[in-house]
Scaffold this motif. Structure first.
Motif, mmCIF file in Angstrom:
data_model
loop_
_atom_site.group_PDB
_atom_site.id
_atom_site.type_symbol
_atom_site.label_atom_id
_atom_site.label_comp_id
_atom_site.label_asym_id
_atom_site.label_seq_id
_atom_site.Cartn_x
_atom_site.Cartn_y
_atom_site.Cartn_z
ATOM 1 N N ALA A 121 25.131 -8.943 -94.621
ATOM 2 C CA ALA A 121 24.133 -9.039 -95.691
ATOM 3 C C ALA A 121 24.369 -10.267 -96.566
ATOM 4 C CB ALA A 121 24.150 -7.771 -96.545
ATOM 5 N N HIS A 122 25.415 -11.036 -96.240
ATOM 6 C CA HIS A 122 25.731 -12.247 -97.007
ATOM 7 C C HIS A 122 25.839 -11.935 -98.497
ATOM 8 C CE1 HIS A 122 25.058 -14.392 -93.300
ATOM 9 N NE2 HIS A 122 23.848 -13.871 -93.218
ATOM 10 N N VAL A 123 26.586 -10.891 -98.800
ATOM 11 C CA VAL A 123 26.741 -10.427 -100.176
ATOM 12 C C VAL A 123 27.551 -11.450 -100.971
ATOM 13 C CG1 VAL A 123 27.723 -8.623 -101.638
ATOM 14 C CG2 VAL A 123 26.616 -8.020 -99.470
ATOM 15 N N THR A 124 27.047 -11.773 -102.155
ATOM 16 C CA THR A 124 27.763 -12.662 -103.061
ATOM 17 C C THR A 124 28.647 -11.808 -103.956
ATOM 18 O OG1 THR A 124 25.945 -14.229 -103.057
ATOM 19 C CG2 THR A 124 27.482 -14.383 -104.885
ATOM 20 N N VAL A 125 29.909 -12.164 -104.024
ATOM 21 C CA VAL A 125 30.854 -11.487 -104.908
ATOM 22 C C VAL A 125 31.237 -12.495 -105.975
ATOM 23 C CG1 VAL A 125 33.096 -10.362 -105.091
ATOM 24 C CG2 VAL A 125 31.695 -10.000 -103.051
ATOM 25 N N GLY A 126 30.894 -12.168 -107.211
ATOM 26 C CA GLY A 126 31.036 -13.163 -108.277
ATOM 27 C C GLY A 126 30.015 -14.253 -108.015
ATOM 28 N N SER A 127 30.488 -15.457 -107.794
ATOM 29 C CA SER A 127 29.585 -16.555 -107.447
ATOM 30 C C SER A 127 29.880 -17.082 -106.047
ATOM 31 C CB SER A 127 29.720 -17.683 -108.477
ATOM 32 O OG SER A 127 31.052 -18.167 -108.462
ATOM 33 N N THR A 128 30.606 -16.275 -105.255
ATOM 34 C CA THR A 128 31.050 -16.728 -103.944
ATOM 35 C C THR A 128 30.437 -15.907 -102.825
ATOM 36 O OG1 THR A 128 33.168 -17.336 -104.932
ATOM 37 C CG2 THR A 128 33.101 -17.181 -102.550
ATOM 38 N N THR A 129 29.921 -16.604 -101.832
ATOM 39 C CA THR A 129 29.503 -15.963 -100.594
ATOM 40 C C THR A 129 30.485 -16.433 -99.527
ATOM 41 O OG1 THR A 129 27.187 -16.006 -101.260
ATOM 42 C CG2 THR A 129 27.635 -15.680 -98.925
ATOM 43 N N LEU A 130 31.222 -15.505 -98.977
ATOM 44 C CA LEU A 130 32.236 -15.858 -97.988
ATOM 45 C C LEU A 130 31.595 -16.031 -96.621
ATOM 46 C CD1 LEU A 130 34.946 -13.324 -99.166
ATOM 47 C CD2 LEU A 130 34.889 -15.771 -99.606
ATOM 48 N N GLY A 131 32.096 -16.977 -95.856
ATOM 49 C CA GLY A 131 31.555 -17.251 -94.530
ATOM 50 C C GLY A 131 32.297 -16.483 -93.448
ATOM 51 N N TRP A 132 31.956 -16.825 -92.216
ATOM 52 C CA TRP A 132 32.549 -16.137 -91.066
ATOM 53 C C TRP A 132 34.020 -16.471 -90.876
ATOM 54 C CZ3 TRP A 132 31.068 -11.864 -89.061
ATOM 55 C CH2 TRP A 132 29.752 -11.469 -89.273
ATOM 56 N N GLY A 133 34.496 -17.543 -91.498
ATOM 57 C CA GLY A 133 35.928 -17.833 -91.461
ATOM 58 C C GLY A 133 36.738 -16.729 -92.126
ATOM 59 N N TYR A 134 36.133 -16.034 -93.068
ATOM 60 C CA TYR A 134 36.750 -14.860 -93.703
ATOM 61 C C TYR A 134 36.358 -13.578 -92.976
ATOM 62 C CZ TYR A 134 37.371 -10.960 -96.907
ATOM 63 O OH TYR A 134 37.716 -9.739 -97.441
ATOM 64 N N HIS A 135 35.058 -13.419 -92.739
ATOM 65 C CA HIS A 135 34.557 -12.141 -92.233
ATOM 66 C C HIS A 135 35.010 -11.815 -90.817
ATOM 67 C CE1 HIS A 135 32.225 -11.215 -95.730
ATOM 68 N NE2 HIS A 135 31.566 -12.361 -95.662
ATOM 69 N N ALA A 136 35.016 -12.777 -89.925
ATOM 70 C CA ALA A 136 35.398 -12.485 -88.531
ATOM 71 C C ALA A 136 36.830 -11.963 -88.444
ATOM 72 C CB ALA A 136 35.190 -13.708 -87.646
ATOM 73 N N PRO A 137 37.822 -12.647 -89.046
ATOM 74 C CA PRO A 137 39.177 -12.090 -88.991
ATOM 75 C C PRO A 137 39.286 -10.747 -89.723
ATOM 76 C CG PRO A 137 39.243 -14.399 -89.645
ATOM 77 C CD PRO A 137 37.795 -13.985 -89.630
ATOM 78 N N ARG A 138 38.553 -10.608 -90.813
ATOM 79 C CA ARG A 138 38.607 -9.359 -91.590
ATOM 80 C C ARG A 138 38.077 -8.193 -90.768
ATOM 81 N NH1 ARG A 138 39.747 -5.405 -93.376
ATOM 82 N NH2 ARG A 138 39.371 -4.497 -95.413
#
Length: 145
Positions: free
Chosen positions: A99-116
Motif C-alpha cells: 500500500a506504499h504506506v508513509t510512516v512519518g514522512s518516509t515511504t520505504l522502498g523494496w530495499g526494506y520491504h523485500a528483506p523484511r
C-alpha cells in the motif's frame, strides 16, 4: 521428560545468546508499540478493528513473550506464542509494503520491504528454536540416540 529435554536444549550457548537477542528485540518492539504507536497504527491494515487497541495489545504480547523466553518454565510456550504472533502480524508487513504506506514522512522502498517480508518466516523459526520447541535443522541422528 519433555522439560528435561527442553532444559538440556536451552543450555546450548548459541541458543542462549540468540534467545536473549530475540527477547531484547521483542521487548524493545513491544515498548515501541506502547511508547510511540503512530508508526504501527500507520501500517495497520484498514480491516483491523480498533487499531489503537490492537497495537497496544501487540505491544503487551511482545513484552510478555520476551519475558517468557527468559523464564525456563514458560520458555517453550512463549516461543510458540511469539512464532504465532509473528505469523499474525505478517499481514501488516504486506500491507505496509504493497500500500506504499508513509510512516512519518518516509515511504520505504523494496530495499526494506523485500528483506523484511522474507525474514518473517525466519523470525517464526527463531522463536521456536530459541525457545527449545524445535531443534530443526540442527538436530542430528547421533544426538537423537
Amino acid at each position: 521428560m519433555l522439560w528435561r529435554a527442553t532444559d538440556r536444549r536451552s543450555a546450548n550457548p548459541l541458543r542462549t545468546g540468540l534467545r536473549w537477542l530475540l527477547s531484547l528485540a521483542f521487548g524493545y518492539a513491544g515498548y515501541r508499540h506502547l511508547a510511540t504507536p503512530a508508526p504501527f497504527l500507520a501500517i495497520t491494515p484498514p480491516w483491523v478493528p480498533e487499531p489503537a487497541l490492537v497495537v497496544a495489545a501487540t505491544g503487551i504480547a511482545e513484552i510478555c513473550g520476551a519475558i517468557g523466553l527468559l523464564v525456563p518454565a514458560t520458555r517453550t510456550i512463549a516461543g510458540g506464542a511469539l512464532a504465532l504472533y509473528a505469523l499474525c502480524v505478517w499481514p501488516a508487513n504486506f500491507y505496509h509494503a504493497f500500500a506504499h504506506v508513509t510512516v512519518g514522512s518516509t515511504t520505504l522502498g523494496w530495499g526494506y520491504h523485500a528483506p523484511r517480508l522474507a525474514a518473517q518466516p525466519l523470525i517464526v523459526w527463531w522463536a521456536l528454536w530459541a525457545s527449545g520447541a524445535v531443534d530443526w535443522p540442527f538436530r542430528t541422528k547421533a544426538r537423537d540416540g
